[in-house]
Design an enzyme around this catalytic site. Structure first.
Site, PDB file in Angstrom:
ATOM      1  N   LYS A 142      22.450  39.496  15.128  1.00 19.28           N
ATOM      2  CA  LYS A 142      21.010  39.264  15.223  1.00 19.28           C
ATOM      3  C   LYS A 142      20.278  40.595  15.060  1.00 19.28           C
ATOM      4  O   LYS A 142      20.658  41.559  15.724  1.00 19.28           O
ATOM      5  CB  LYS A 142      20.691  38.664  16.594  1.00 19.28           C
ATOM      6  CG  LYS A 142      19.218  38.353  16.816  1.00 19.28           C
ATOM      7  CD  LYS A 142      18.993  37.827  18.221  1.00 19.28           C
ATOM      8  CE  LYS A 142      17.501  37.516  18.390  1.00 19.28           C
ATOM      9  NZ  LYS A 142      17.135  37.106  19.731  1.00 19.28           N
ATOM     10  N   GLU A 190      31.463  46.175  19.555  1.00 22.19           N
ATOM     11  CA  GLU A 190      30.777  45.225  20.442  1.00 22.19           C
ATOM     12  C   GLU A 190      31.374  43.822  20.305  1.00 22.19           C
ATOM     13  O   GLU A 190      31.626  43.141  21.297  1.00 22.19           O
ATOM     14  CB  GLU A 190      29.280  45.156  20.102  1.00 22.19           C
ATOM     15  CG  GLU A 190      28.422  46.280  20.671  1.00 22.19           C
ATOM     16  CD  GLU A 190      28.081  46.071  22.138  1.00 22.19           C
ATOM     17  OE1 GLU A 190      28.588  45.118  22.755  1.00 22.19           O
ATOM     18  OE2 GLU A 190      27.314  46.887  22.685  1.00 22.19           O
ATOM     19  N   ARG A 233       8.371  37.480  20.978  1.00 20.84           N
ATOM     20  CA  ARG A 233       7.904  37.919  22.301  1.00 20.84           C
ATOM     21  C   ARG A 233       6.584  37.271  22.672  1.00 20.84           C
ATOM     22  O   ARG A 233       6.283  37.096  23.842  1.00 20.84           O
ATOM     23  CB  ARG A 233       7.843  39.444  22.325  1.00 20.84           C
ATOM     24  CG  ARG A 233       9.267  39.963  22.292  1.00 20.84           C
ATOM     25  CD  ARG A 233       9.394  41.438  22.349  1.00 20.84           C
ATOM     26  NE  ARG A 233      10.819  41.748  22.209  1.00 20.84           N
ATOM     27  CZ  ARG A 233      11.304  42.944  21.966  1.00 20.84           C
ATOM     28  NH1 ARG A 233      10.482  43.962  21.833  1.00 20.84           N
ATOM     29  NH2 ARG A 233      12.600  43.136  21.857  1.00 20.84           N
ATOM     30  N   LYS A 252      23.638  42.572  18.774  1.00 16.35           N
ATOM     31  CA  LYS A 252      22.192  42.335  18.783  1.00 16.35           C
ATOM     32  C   LYS A 252      21.504  43.700  18.704  1.00 16.35           C
ATOM     33  O   LYS A 252      21.718  44.558  19.560  1.00 16.35           O
ATOM     34  CB  LYS A 252      21.784  41.610  20.056  1.00 16.35           C
ATOM     35  CG  LYS A 252      20.294  41.320  20.151  1.00 16.35           C
ATOM     36  CD  LYS A 252      19.984  40.546  21.427  1.00 16.35           C
ATOM     37  CE  LYS A 252      18.515  40.185  21.525  1.00 16.35           C
ATOM     38  NZ  LYS A 252      18.209  39.450  22.766  1.00 16.35           N
TER      39      LYS A 252
HETATM   40 ZN   LIG Z   1      16.742  39.239  27.236  1.00 17.34          ZN
END
Ligand SMILES: [Zn+2]
Length: 322
Positions: free
Chosen positions: A248, A233, A205, A195
């Protein structure tokens, strides 16, 4: 005059032959629809930067989810917006919190809809970061303990799958251990494995009311410039027991998606994020691009690059189109 020997256009002559040689075909089961649930009664707040999406109170969420199911959506991912935020995001670890009540309501009314829960704290903390703060930074290991509590209450409420999105080191291992200890051995983990700290998250957001109140998330999300680190990762999350790994955002990171699929061969998800969605919507509104064509092209490209699953705000529209 030169006459070519090879003529690629022989297999492009009409729709029939094009259909016959098409390599990537989208189906409704490729899509996961993100939904936002908020406290209150009869709430249906439009999210201005994401046309067609709303913050919904539980009864409206259930209505919308049933409608989505009737239109062929098989799966949703659920984000919760609590009435009260605090330093540790305690609504997220409570069985009476917004997300747990929403999952129970969904499972009661639309039992076959596959419900994935977001596992993170940024929507629940008053500072908007993905875990409690210590010395001005997110406390990784304290967050792991809270994540364990969060997945347990979600699984008890009936979540079919959990999706940790906070990029904490060790989160997948901690969550697997907690689920297994409580007997939820068959609840899979879809990890937000790679991510990136991305500007494409802006509209989300607003939707989830989760903008950080200080600093940004660059100390735990990935640098957009790094590809090898993304592979590392993902390798760690696979090792810790992730069942599905996610990249993402999607479109700006198709190379990462391709590498992850090639390297691990696991079921791989891509999140076509709010900013990708908003750009297409805004340009189409202005008549600069053809909405449906670009929507389907973007989703096809994400699948072609290696995604088995696509989290997308286009899920309903694309399913209708198919
Ligand atoms: Zn978060």
């Amino acid at each position: 005059m030169f006459t070519p020997y090879y003529r690629m256009r022989r297999l492009r002559k009409n729709p029939q032959i094009r259909n016959m040689v098409r390599e990537t075909v989208l189906t409704p089961s490729d899509f996961i629809l993100p939904m936002f649930v908020i406290e209150g009664k009869d709430v249906r707040n439009p999210i201005s930067s994401m046309p067609g999406h709303y913050q919904l109170s539980i009864e409206n969420l259930v209505k919308e989810a049933r409608d989505a199911w009737d239109r062929g959506i098989q799966s949703i991912i659920l984000f919760g917006i609590p009435a009260h935020k605090d330093a540790v995001g305690s609504d997220a670890t409570s069985e009476e919190g917004i997300i747990c009540r929403a999952v129970r309501a969904l499972k009661e009314s639309v039992p076959d809809l596959y419900v994935i829960t977001d596992v993170c704290f940024c929507e629940y903390t008053d500072h908007g970061h993905c875990g409690p703060i210590k010395n001005g930074e997110v406390d990784n290991d304290a967050t792991l303990e809270l994540l364990q509590q969060q997945v347990i209450v979600q699984a008890r409420s009936g979540a079919d799958m959990v999706a940790p999105s906070g990029m904490m080191d060790g989160m997948v291992g901690a969550i697997r251990e907690a689920l297994d200890e409580e007997g939820f051995t068959d609840v899979p983990i879809m990890s937000y494995a790679a991510k990136f700290a991305s500007g494409f998250y802006g509209p989300f957001r607003e939707a989830a009311e989760s903008a950080p109140q200080f600093g940004d998330r660059s100390s735990y999300q990935m640098d957009p410039a790094n590809g090898n680190e993304a592979i590392r990762e993902v390798a760690l999350d696979v090792d810790e027991g992730a069942d599905i790994v996610m990249v993402k955002p999607a479109m700006p990171y198709l190379d990462i998606l391709w590498r992850v699929k090639a390297e691990f061969g696991l079921p791989t998800a891509a999140y076509q994020v709010s900013g990708e969605f908003a750009m297409i919507k805004a340009a189409a509104e202005r008549g600069w691009i053809d909405h449906d064509r670009v929507m389907m092209e973007s989703l096809t490209a994400i699948k072609r690059a290696g995604a088995d699953l696509i989290l997308t705000y286009f899920a309903k529209e694309a399913t209708e189109k198919l």
